[in-house]
Design an enzyme around this catalytic site. Structure first.
Site, mmCIF file in Angstrom:
data_model
loop_
_atom_site.group_PDB
_atom_site.id
_atom_site.type_symbol
_atom_site.label_atom_id
_atom_site.label_comp_id
_atom_site.label_asym_id
_atom_site.label_seq_id
_atom_site.Cartn_x
_atom_site.Cartn_y
_atom_site.Cartn_z
ATOM 1 N N HIS A 1 30.750 -10.740 -51.396
ATOM 2 C CA HIS A 1 32.019 -10.604 -51.179
ATOM 3 C C HIS A 1 33.422 -9.508 -50.862
ATOM 4 C CE1 HIS A 1 30.998 -14.411 -53.001
ATOM 5 N NE2 HIS A 1 32.521 -14.666 -52.925
ATOM 6 N N GLU B 1 29.878 -26.996 -50.502
ATOM 7 C CA GLU B 1 29.386 -25.442 -49.925
ATOM 8 C C GLU B 1 27.831 -26.009 -50.767
ATOM 9 O OE1 GLU B 1 30.823 -22.383 -51.979
ATOM 10 O OE2 GLU B 1 31.288 -23.350 -53.854
ATOM 11 N N ASP C 1 27.823 -20.808 -48.473
ATOM 12 C CA ASP C 1 27.074 -21.279 -49.526
ATOM 13 C C ASP C 1 26.159 -22.438 -49.131
ATOM 14 O OD1 ASP C 1 26.648 -19.299 -51.890
ATOM 15 O OD2 ASP C 1 28.928 -20.205 -52.104
ATOM 16 N N CYS D 1 36.685 -22.824 -44.721
ATOM 17 C CA CYS D 1 37.126 -22.518 -46.034
ATOM 18 C C CYS D 1 35.811 -20.797 -45.702
ATOM 19 C CB CYS D 1 37.524 -22.051 -46.922
ATOM 20 S SG CYS D 1 37.187 -22.299 -48.375
HETATM 21 C C1 PEP Z 1 31.712 -20.100 -49.515
HETATM 22 O O1 PEP Z 1 31.122 -20.284 -49.786
HETATM 23 O O2 PEP Z 1 32.054 -20.821 -48.336
HETATM 24 C C2 PEP Z 1 32.815 -19.765 -49.787
HETATM 25 C C3 PEP Z 1 33.782 -20.137 -49.151
HETATM 26 O O3 PEP Z 1 32.860 -19.256 -51.419
HETATM 27 P P1 PEP Z 1 32.506 -17.457 -51.746
HETATM 28 O O4 PEP Z 1 32.724 -17.004 -50.145
HETATM 29 O O5 PEP Z 1 33.293 -16.928 -52.259
HETATM 30 O O6 PEP Z 1 30.984 -18.325 -52.235
HETATM 31 MG MG MG Z 2 30.951 -20.230 -52.311
#
Ligand code: PEP
Ligand code: MG
Length: 573
Positions: free
Chosen positions: A188, A430, A454, A501
């Site tokens: 993150h 995800e 994920d 996303c």
């Molecule tokens: C993902 O898992 O692709 C996602 C967009 O969520 P995060 O990266 O915040 O886990």
């Molecule tokens: Mg995620």
């Protein structure tokens, strides 16, 4: 003399600044703490204790001034516990026996916390968390962990790993580059750096331990090269790169006004992923059409209590207004995994990515979810918003969350507050479970957004943050590509739209595949938008379908990536 290090360029760009070594991880900081004599440690402890009491006092005053009476009361209680002479005596005794001050503090507060934890009375049980919190606060002051002064930029931040809460607090414009010891590409912190366009090099390993505050550093986020104390000739050579970067930015701003539409007219909405309202500056500059993922959990980080409805409402409203009529998708709090939140007092887990995270927390702590829903619904008065649930694995979770959404509406109605009654309600795909169940889950929601970060880790059983297995982590693995194709088909056959996303959405090599699969929306970190848009605008749907058919016949992630790389190179030539 110039020293050169080589890592992985994970956020492109050139950064020049002065090194700032971060020690935010408390465990790490306690481990690295250099203890003095018992007398030194005793005096450091006394000073840290006074500083902690003052810090808590200030928090209580601020909370009182903001009308947050509950928080003010909690802070007053913390102050009383911190000032308890019995606790101080216990810590001093440990220090006198030769224990370093931070360890003495953590051990003593843990002893008291364990006693409270074992009590039956739920109120007293909760005091355990207060004690641990106070212990960590004093230990942070003693070790300097977490006390980051972002002044005096441009800074090149350097750490083995940076906690997302620290990254989320980086002031725009002060940080010119980031150096990380760890090698993950989708942590993150890297996601936040991408959103802000901060050149980042990861995977530098233990080399970082030899660096010191104040050294001048040149970061090349394209190649992964890092130069410590760069000489004049190197600095001049990089001026050319900086000039071509500026030229590219100019080209991007021309592209920002145009849509992502193939030569034969298939349009894909390109939205931005953001973690905080300030990320909208860059997102709008790069031409985003709304927000496809607002990682709302960043609003909850770097603080001692959850944000109030008013605080959340202000943040969501700002973003919704800046979307200028385009959709803003707000994901409910996705805490857990690599984003812990100490004040939720979630016990340590063996496998946090498979544990108590995201929607699982929200459904067990409905007071948090209701507050968030109310804030989002109120922001919906200022433009179209959608709510998105993370980490869903079954339809029950959607049904339950919808029940809370109705409750939030009822409560707002009773209060006479203005709110949007029509909000799209969607989920992230995800987990493999959600991908396989997509035909069923599509009946329960208005849209899907595929979270490949994920989805890849769960499908391939490859930890997204573990550099030892990162060569196995690929969104072009045939199993992942196949799941994505099935999800898009399932959504469309049930009449709902589907976006993506995860980081794959911002990979220009993936754009032909996703265009051929007829994805409706791609949401990515802002700097990725121009190049993905450029690729989409240069191909036809039949080009995209041909390349999809070709790669479907390949059964290896790297072979697929190489074929797509050739295709995109030809397009961009
Ligand atoms: C993902 O898992 O692709 C996602 C967009 O969520 P995060 O990266 O915040 O886990
Ligand atoms: Mg995620």
């Amino acid at each position: 003399m110039t020293r050169q290090l080589e890592g992985l360029g994970v956020v492109p760009g050139i950064g020049l600044g002065f090194l700032k070594v971060l020690t935010t991880d408390l465990t790490h900081a306690v481990h690295r703490y250099a203890a003095g004599s018992p007398a030194d440690e005793a005096s450091k402890f006394t000073n840290a204790l006074l500083a902690a009491i003052e810090e808590i006092h200030q928090l209580a005053v601020q909370a009182q001034a903001a009308g947050q009476n509950d928080l003010a009361e909690i802070m007053e209680a913390h102050k009383a516990i911190a000032a308890d002479p019995e606790l101080a005596a216990n810590i001093s005794e440990k220090i006198a026996q030769g224990v370093a001050a931070p360890q003495a503090v953590l051990a003593a507060t843990e002893e008291y916390a364990a006693v409270f934890s074992a009590m039956d009375d739920p109120y007293l049980k909760e005091r355990a968390a207060d004690l641990r919190d106070i212990g960590r606060r004093i230990a942070r002051i003693l070790t300097g962990a977490g006390a980051i002064d972002f002044g005096g930029g441009p800074l090149i931040l350097c750490a083995d790993e940076i906690e997302p809460s620290v990254a989320a607090a980086m002031p725009a414009g002060q940080v010119a580059g980031i150096l990380l010891g760890q090698g993950s590409q989708t942590s993150h912190t890297i996601i936040i750096a991408k959103a802000q366009g901060i050149p980042t090099v990861s995977g530098l390993g233990t080399e970082l331990e030899t660096l010191a505050d104040g050294q001048q550093v040149l970061v090349d986020g394209y190649s992964g090269q890092v130069y410590i104390n760069p000489d004049q000739s190197l600095l001049e050579a990089y001026q050319n790169k900086l000039a071509s970067e500026q030229e590219q930015l100019k080209q991007n701003s021309l592209l920002a006004e145009l849509s992502a539409i193939t030569k034969d007219g298939q349009r894909i909405q390109l939205a931005a992923n953001i973690g905080r309202p300030a990320d909208m500056d860059n997102a709008l500059k790069q031409g985003c059409e709304g927000v496809g993922l607002f990682r709302s959990e960043f609003l909850y980080m770097g603080r001692d209590t959850a944000p109030s409805e008013e605080e959340q409402f202000a943040a969501y409203r700002e973003v919704v207004e800046r979307c200028k009529g385009a959709l803003c998708i707000i994901r409910t709090m996705d805490i857990g995994g690599d984003k812990p939140l100490p004040y939720l007092n979630i016990p340590a887990e063996e496998n946090p990515f498979l544990g108590f995270r995201a929607i699982r927390i929200s459904l067990q702590r409905p007071e948090l979810l209701l507050t968030q829903f109310k804030a989002i619904l109120r922001a919906g008065v200022y433009g179209p918003v959608a709510i998105m649930l993370p980490m869903v694995i079954n339809g029950q979770e959607i049904v339950q969350a919808r029940k809370y959404l109705r409750q939030a509406m009822t409560e707002l109605e009773q209060r006479g507050a203005a709110f949007a009654r029509q909000v799209q309600f969607g989920i992230m795909i995800e987990t493999p479970a959600a991908a396989v169940l997509a035909p069923v889950l599509a009946e329960e929601c208005d849209f899907f957004s595929i979270g490949t970060n994920d989805l890849v880790q769960y499908t391939l059983a490859v930890d997204r943050g573990n550099s030892a297995v990162s060569p196995l982590y690929s969104h072009f693995h045939p199993a992942v590509v196949s799941l994505i194709g099935n999800v898009i088909q399932a959504a469309h056959s049930r009449g709902i739209w589907v976006g993506m996303c995860g980081e794959m959405a911002g990979d220009p090599l993936a754009a032909p595949l996703l265009t051929a699969m007829e994805i409706d929306e791609l949401s990515m970190s802002a700097p990725a938008i121009p190049r993905v848009k450029g690729v989409i605008r240069k191909m036809t749907v039949s080009d995209a379908r041909n390349i999809l058919a070709e790669v479907c016949a390949l059964h290896d992630a790297e072979a697929i990536r190489l074929r797509l790389s050739d295709f995109v190179q030809e397009l961009e030539a």
